[in-house]
Design a protein around this motif. Structure first.
Motif, PDB file in Angstrom:
ATOM      1  N   TRP A  42       0.824  -1.204   0.000  1.00 10.02           N
ATOM      2  CA  TRP A  42       0.000   0.000   0.000  1.00 10.02           C
ATOM      3  C   TRP A  42       0.856   1.251   0.000  1.00 10.02           C
ATOM      4  CZ3 TRP A  42       0.483   3.568   3.802  1.00 10.02           C
ATOM      5  CH2 TRP A  42       1.136   3.169   4.981  1.00 10.02           C
ATOM      6  N   TRP A  43       2.010   1.219   0.671  1.00  8.42           N
ATOM      7  CA  TRP A  43       2.840   2.413   0.734  1.00  8.42           C
ATOM      8  C   TRP A  43       3.479   2.720  -0.615  1.00  8.42           C
ATOM      9  CZ3 TRP A  43       7.854   1.502  -0.536  1.00  8.42           C
ATOM     10  CH2 TRP A  43       8.332   0.209  -0.369  1.00  8.42           C
ATOM     11  N   HIS A  44       3.659   1.705  -1.430  1.00 13.55           N
ATOM     12  CA  HIS A  44       4.206   1.912  -2.767  1.00 13.55           C
ATOM     13  C   HIS A  44       3.208   2.686  -3.621  1.00 13.55           C
ATOM     14  CE1 HIS A  44       5.428   0.668  -6.886  1.00 13.55           C
ATOM     15  NE2 HIS A  44       6.631   0.863  -6.381  1.00 13.55           N
ATOM     16  N   GLU A  45       1.952   2.296  -3.536  1.00  8.67           N
ATOM     17  CA  GLU A  45       0.915   3.010  -4.291  1.00  8.67           C
ATOM     18  C   GLU A  45       0.733   4.425  -3.746  1.00  8.67           C
ATOM     19  OE1 GLU A  45      -2.487   0.526  -4.068  1.00  8.67           O
ATOM     20  OE2 GLU A  45      -1.670  -0.970  -5.427  1.00  8.67           O
ATOM     21  N   ALA A  46       0.811   4.581  -2.421  1.00  9.57           N
ATOM     22  CA  ALA A  46       0.684   5.906  -1.822  1.00  9.57           C
ATOM     23  C   ALA A  46       1.840   6.805  -2.246  1.00  9.57           C
ATOM     24  CB  ALA A  46       0.614   5.783  -0.303  1.00  9.57           C
ATOM     25  N   LEU A  47       3.018   6.253  -2.354  1.00  7.79           N
ATOM     26  CA  LEU A  47       4.178   7.024  -2.791  1.00  7.79           C
ATOM     27  C   LEU A  47       4.021   7.485  -4.239  1.00  7.79           C
ATOM     28  CD1 LEU A  47       7.027   8.032  -2.067  1.00  7.79           C
ATOM     29  CD2 LEU A  47       7.901   5.872  -2.946  1.00  7.79           C
ATOM     30  N   ILE A  48       3.513   6.614  -5.083  1.00  5.46           N
ATOM     31  CA  ILE A  48       3.282   6.994  -6.485  1.00  5.46           C
ATOM     32  C   ILE A  48       2.221   8.085  -6.575  1.00  5.46           C
ATOM     33  CG2 ILE A  48       2.387   6.171  -8.699  1.00  5.46           C
ATOM     34  CD1 ILE A  48       3.728   3.467  -8.064  1.00  5.46           C
ATOM     35  N   LEU A  49       1.114   7.899  -5.855  1.00  2.00           N
ATOM     36  CA  LEU A  49       0.049   8.901  -5.871  1.00  2.00           C
ATOM     37  C   LEU A  49       0.538  10.231  -5.307  1.00  2.00           C
ATOM     38  CD1 LEU A  49      -2.921   9.610  -6.361  1.00  2.00           C
ATOM     39  CD2 LEU A  49      -3.398   8.783  -4.057  1.00  2.00           C
ATOM     40  N   GLY A  50       1.289  10.179  -4.227  1.00  2.00           N
ATOM     41  CA  GLY A  50       1.832  11.405  -3.647  1.00  2.00           C
ATOM     42  C   GLY A  50       2.786  12.116  -4.589  1.00  2.00           C
ATOM     43  N   SER A  51       3.600  11.362  -5.304  1.00  2.00           N
ATOM     44  CA  SER A  51       4.530  11.950  -6.267  1.00  2.00           C
ATOM     45  C   SER A  51       3.787  12.645  -7.400  1.00  2.00           C
ATOM     46  CB  SER A  51       5.453  10.880  -6.843  1.00  2.00           C
ATOM     47  OG  SER A  51       6.202  10.270  -5.830  1.00  2.00           O
ATOM     48  N   VAL A  52       2.735  12.017  -7.869  1.00  2.00           N
ATOM     49  CA  VAL A  52       1.935  12.629  -8.933  1.00  2.00           C
ATOM     50  C   VAL A  52       1.268  13.907  -8.427  1.00  2.00           C
ATOM     51  CG1 VAL A  52      -0.116  12.299 -10.378  1.00  2.00           C
ATOM     52  CG2 VAL A  52       1.577  10.485 -10.189  1.00  2.00           C
ATOM     53  N   MET A  53       0.759  13.874  -7.211  1.00  2.00           N
ATOM     54  CA  MET A  53       0.107  15.062  -6.655  1.00  2.00           C
ATOM     55  C   MET A  53       1.093  16.216  -6.475  1.00  2.00           C
ATOM     56  SD  MET A  53      -2.557  13.320  -3.982  1.00  2.00           S
ATOM     57  CE  MET A  53      -3.117  14.863  -3.338  1.00  2.00           C
ATOM     58  N   VAL A  54       2.302  15.918  -6.007  1.00  2.00           N
ATOM     59  CA  VAL A  54       3.324  16.958  -5.855  1.00  2.00           C
ATOM     60  C   VAL A  54       3.717  17.522  -7.218  1.00  2.00           C
ATOM     61  CG1 VAL A  54       5.727  17.358  -5.172  1.00  2.00           C
ATOM     62  CG2 VAL A  54       4.183  16.147  -3.634  1.00  2.00           C
ATOM     63  N   ALA A  55       3.858  16.657  -8.209  1.00  2.00           N
ATOM     64  CA  ALA A  55       4.198  17.125  -9.556  1.00  2.00           C
ATOM     65  C   ALA A  55       3.111  18.039 -10.114  1.00  2.00           C
ATOM     66  CB  ALA A  55       4.425  15.931 -10.484  1.00  2.00           C
ATOM     67  N   LEU A  56       1.853  17.677  -9.909  1.00  2.00           N
ATOM     68  CA  LEU A  56       0.758  18.522 -10.390  1.00  2.00           C
ATOM     69  C   LEU A  56       0.708  19.849  -9.641  1.00  2.00           C
ATOM     70  CD1 LEU A  56      -2.047  15.866 -10.917  1.00  2.00           C
ATOM     71  CD2 LEU A  56      -0.737  17.080 -12.655  1.00  2.00           C
ATOM     72  N   LEU A  57       0.999  19.828  -8.344  1.00  2.00           N
ATOM     73  CA  LEU A  57       1.029  21.069  -7.579  1.00  2.00           C
ATOM     74  C   LEU A  57       2.141  21.981  -8.078  1.00  2.00           C
ATOM     75  CD1 LEU A  57       0.038  22.768  -5.163  1.00  2.00           C
ATOM     76  CD2 LEU A  57       1.728  21.568  -3.781  1.00  2.00           C
ATOM     77  N   LEU A  58       3.312  21.426  -8.338  1.00  2.00           N
ATOM     78  CA  LEU A  58       4.420  22.232  -8.847  1.00  2.00           C
ATOM     79  C   LEU A  58       4.112  22.808 -10.224  1.00  2.00           C
ATOM     80  CD1 LEU A  58       7.478  20.109  -7.670  1.00  2.00           C
ATOM     81  CD2 LEU A  58       6.615  22.250  -6.697  1.00  2.00           C
ATOM     82  N   LEU A  59       3.458  22.023 -11.076  1.00  2.00           N
ATOM     83  CA  LEU A  59       3.061  22.542 -12.385  1.00  2.00           C
ATOM     84  C   LEU A  59       2.023  23.661 -12.246  1.00  2.00           C
ATOM     85  CD1 LEU A  59       2.845  19.299 -14.539  1.00  2.00           C
ATOM     86  CD2 LEU A  59       4.457  21.196 -14.811  1.00  2.00           C
ATOM     87  N   GLY A  60       1.130  23.527 -11.273  1.00  2.00           N
ATOM     88  CA  GLY A  60       0.139  24.564 -11.053  1.00  2.00           C
ATOM     89  C   GLY A  60       0.745  25.846 -10.507  1.00  2.00           C
ATOM     90  N   LEU A  61       1.809  25.721  -9.724  1.00  2.00           N
ATOM     91  CA  LEU A  61       2.456  26.892  -9.136  1.00  2.00           C
ATOM     92  C   LEU A  61       3.448  27.559 -10.084  1.00  2.00           C
ATOM     93  CD1 LEU A  61       3.149  25.575  -5.530  1.00  2.00           C
ATOM     94  CD2 LEU A  61       1.372  27.173  -6.256  1.00  2.00           C
ATOM     95  N   TRP A  62       3.871  26.844 -11.118  1.00  2.00           N
ATOM     96  CA  TRP A  62       4.865  27.376 -12.044  1.00  2.00           C
ATOM     97  C   TRP A  62       4.290  28.566 -12.792  1.00  2.00           C
ATOM     98  CZ3 TRP A  62       5.499  26.492 -17.620  1.00  2.00           C
ATOM     99  CH2 TRP A  62       6.731  26.952 -18.095  1.00  2.00           C
ATOM    100  N   GLN A  63       4.931  29.691 -12.685  1.00  2.00           N
ATOM    101  CA  GLN A  63       4.536  30.946 -13.313  1.00  2.00           C
ATOM    102  C   GLN A  63       3.090  31.324 -12.991  1.00  2.00           C
ATOM    103  OE1 GLN A  63       5.476  30.950 -17.486  1.00  2.00           O
ATOM    104  NE2 GLN A  63       7.674  30.987 -17.112  1.00  2.00           N
TER     105      GLN A  63
END
Length: 111
Positions: free
Chosen positions: A22-43
């Motif tokens: 379960w932690w492997h899936e949570a890590l993948i989901l968390g990574s995707v969420m952080v990436a989307l947040l960074l893309l949203g904050l970019w410029q």
């Protein structure tokens, strides 16, 4: 005579283990969420406000009583009922600041 319970047609078998914890899936989901947040904050504040963003700020600066009367009313009667909750949240969010990036940050956080 004893009553017999009907047995299901298919025996219940445990699902095979795939080896993914379960932690492997949570890590993948968390990574995707952080990436989307960074893309949203970019410029985020790179461009000036668009016309609909300015209109949202103008509506959100209205009185709290007016904003509360819009919520729950028929859209045809009000014309803006589908955005009423956003205007209400933005009304309080404007205390954070009124720059382009701070206004847009509310939408990024909910996204």
């Amino acid at each position: 005579m004893t009553a017999q319970l009907a047995s299901p047609a298919v025996d219940a078998q445990p699902l095979p283990r795939t080896g993914v914890r379960w932690w492997h899936e949570a890590l993948i989901l968390g990574s995707v969420m952080v990436a989307l947040l960074l893309l949203g904050l970019w410029q985020l504040g790179g461009l000036s406000l668009w016309r609909d963003e300015v209109a949202s700020v103008v509506f959100a600066k209205g009185s709290l009583g007016d904003l509360l009367t819009i919520i729950g009313r028929d859209r045809d009667a009000v014309g803006l009922a589908n955005m009423a909750t956003y205007y209400l949240l933005l009304h309080f969010w404007l205390a954070v600041g009124e720059t382009e990036s701070r206004i847009r940050l509310l939408s990024v956080l909910f996204g």
